[in-house]
Write a protein that holds these residues in place. Structure first.
Motif, mmCIF file in Angstrom:
data_model
loop_
_atom_site.group_PDB
_atom_site.id
_atom_site.type_symbol
_atom_site.label_atom_id
_atom_site.label_comp_id
_atom_site.label_asym_id
_atom_site.label_seq_id
_atom_site.Cartn_x
_atom_site.Cartn_y
_atom_site.Cartn_z
ATOM 1 N N SER A 107 0.836 -1.196 0.000
ATOM 2 C CA SER A 107 0.000 0.000 0.000
ATOM 3 C C SER A 107 0.873 1.250 0.000
ATOM 4 O O SER A 107 2.081 1.191 0.239
ATOM 5 N N ARG A 108 0.236 2.353 -0.251
ATOM 6 C CA ARG A 108 0.882 3.654 -0.117
ATOM 7 C C ARG A 108 0.230 4.366 1.060
ATOM 8 O O ARG A 108 -0.887 4.860 0.961
ATOM 9 N N GLY A 109 0.967 4.403 2.175
ATOM 10 C CA GLY A 109 0.374 4.965 3.374
ATOM 11 C C GLY A 109 -0.747 4.084 3.869
ATOM 12 O O GLY A 109 -0.596 2.871 4.007
ATOM 13 N N ARG A 110 -1.918 4.676 4.089
ATOM 14 C CA ARG A 110 -3.078 3.940 4.603
ATOM 15 C C ARG A 110 -4.034 3.512 3.498
ATOM 16 O O ARG A 110 -5.096 2.964 3.783
ATOM 17 N N SER A 111 -3.693 3.774 2.239
ATOM 18 C CA SER A 111 -4.607 3.424 1.150
ATOM 19 C C SER A 111 -3.938 2.449 0.197
ATOM 20 O O SER A 111 -2.714 2.394 0.074
#
Length: 321
Positions: free
Chosen positions: A18-22
């Protein structure tokens, strides 16, 4: 994700971070699944599955729609491209980050008609039919209360007509998840079989988190005079094992069963609380479920041969203290 990887029934994995939390995609499958990976990116996984026995071939695509509105058209271009790659029965599911109509939204301002229209057009282009669902109407919540709450049906499952000819009775269930603002989607064609296997006694690592565990062991060990002979030690160990097994069944309980019951309660609360007035109770229930998830993760870590040495046999010193 980690807790699923511990389970020996899914030894094969393709995961995209993922990228960060998304974002983030992962596909796990067992050794008895005949699967060929065709393509993947940060927003999709495309595979072909061949059913054992009859040789029926079909496509599975997991899709994550762009969370940014101005990039979402790229997701529909990707689906259009994939549609022309193979002429096979097709099943597609995921977080599309879009809705088809305003009936799939509650709270906040109206959705742009052109935005929803782009999604509708690619669904028609691919020949998709929505599988429907059981459970809450919405699969995403912004976790706010009252008038600030927004609910959307962002996660769904589609399939083509020729896929339905083979899978006669697919069912999609929306399961409210305590650790995410998205529901989990479970899709099945037949109810899973139930197996009740008798298992030998095993000291569980989660027990040492409870103060009454030490009391159970001490009471069982002190119930008879400790003999210095191997036979006497074995007798006391057997007595402790029996006491702990009864305590686990009657007091600790089945972690997975408790988790499922509380998740059903959470789902019921979420469906009934459209106005957000019970958000405090819902968050309390989420915390209880998270505690159960921690316990379940400990159970699976302990059962994993790969991770057994990392956890170490921590019960040895405690059990014989």
């Amino acid at each position: 994700m980690e807790i699923v990887k511990f389970r020996p029934s899914f030894p094969n994995e393709l995961s995209l971070p993922s990228r960060g939390r998304s974002g983030g995609l992962a596909l796990l499958w067992s050794n008895d699944v005949n699967l060929e990976i065709k393509s993947f990116s940060r927003h999709h996984i495309d595979v072909v599955i061949v059913e054992s026995g009859n040789g029926f071939s079909w496509r599975f695509i997991g899709l994550y729609g762009h969370p940014e509105t101005h990039l979402r058209e790229e997701s529909w271009k990707l689906l259009s491209f994939l549609c022309n790659q193979f002429n096979l029965p097709w099943f597609c599911c995921g977080d599309f980050n879009e809705i088809l109509s305003m009936n799939e939204k509650s709270g906040d301002a109206q959705r742009s008609q052109s935005q929803m229209g782009s999604f509708c057009r690619v669904v028609n282009l691919c020949g998709f039919k929505d599988l429907g669902y059981y459970g809450p109407d919405f699969t995403w919540c912004n976790m706010k209360e009252g008038l600030n709450r927004i609910l959307l049906r962002l996660d769904r499952a589609f399939a083509t007509s020729d896929w339905f000819e083979f899978f006669k009775s697919p069912q999609v269930h929306h399961l409210v998840e305590s650790t995410s603002n998205h529901c989990i989607l479970t899709i099945s064609d037949l109810p899973p079989p139930t197996h009740k296997n008798k298992r030998r006694f095993h000291f569980e690592a989660i027990w040492i988190k409870r103060e009454d565990c030490r009391e159970i062991i001490k009471a069982a060990w002190d119930s008879s005079s400790l003999s210095a002979t191997p036979k006497g030690v074995a007798s006391n160990l057997k007595r402790c094992a029996s006491a702990l097994a009864n305590w686990n069944q009657n007091v600790v309980g089945n972690i997975s069963k408790q988790f499922q019951e509380k998740r059903r309660t959470l789902s019921s609360f979420t469906m009934d609380d459209q106005q957000g007035s019970q958000e405090a109770d819902i968050n309390h229930l989420r915390n209880e479920i998270n505690d159960l998830l921690d316990s379940e993760e400990t159970l699976w870590r302990q059962r994993s041969k790969v991770h057994w040495y990392r956890e170490r046999d921590r019960n040895t010193k405690f059990f014989h203290a």
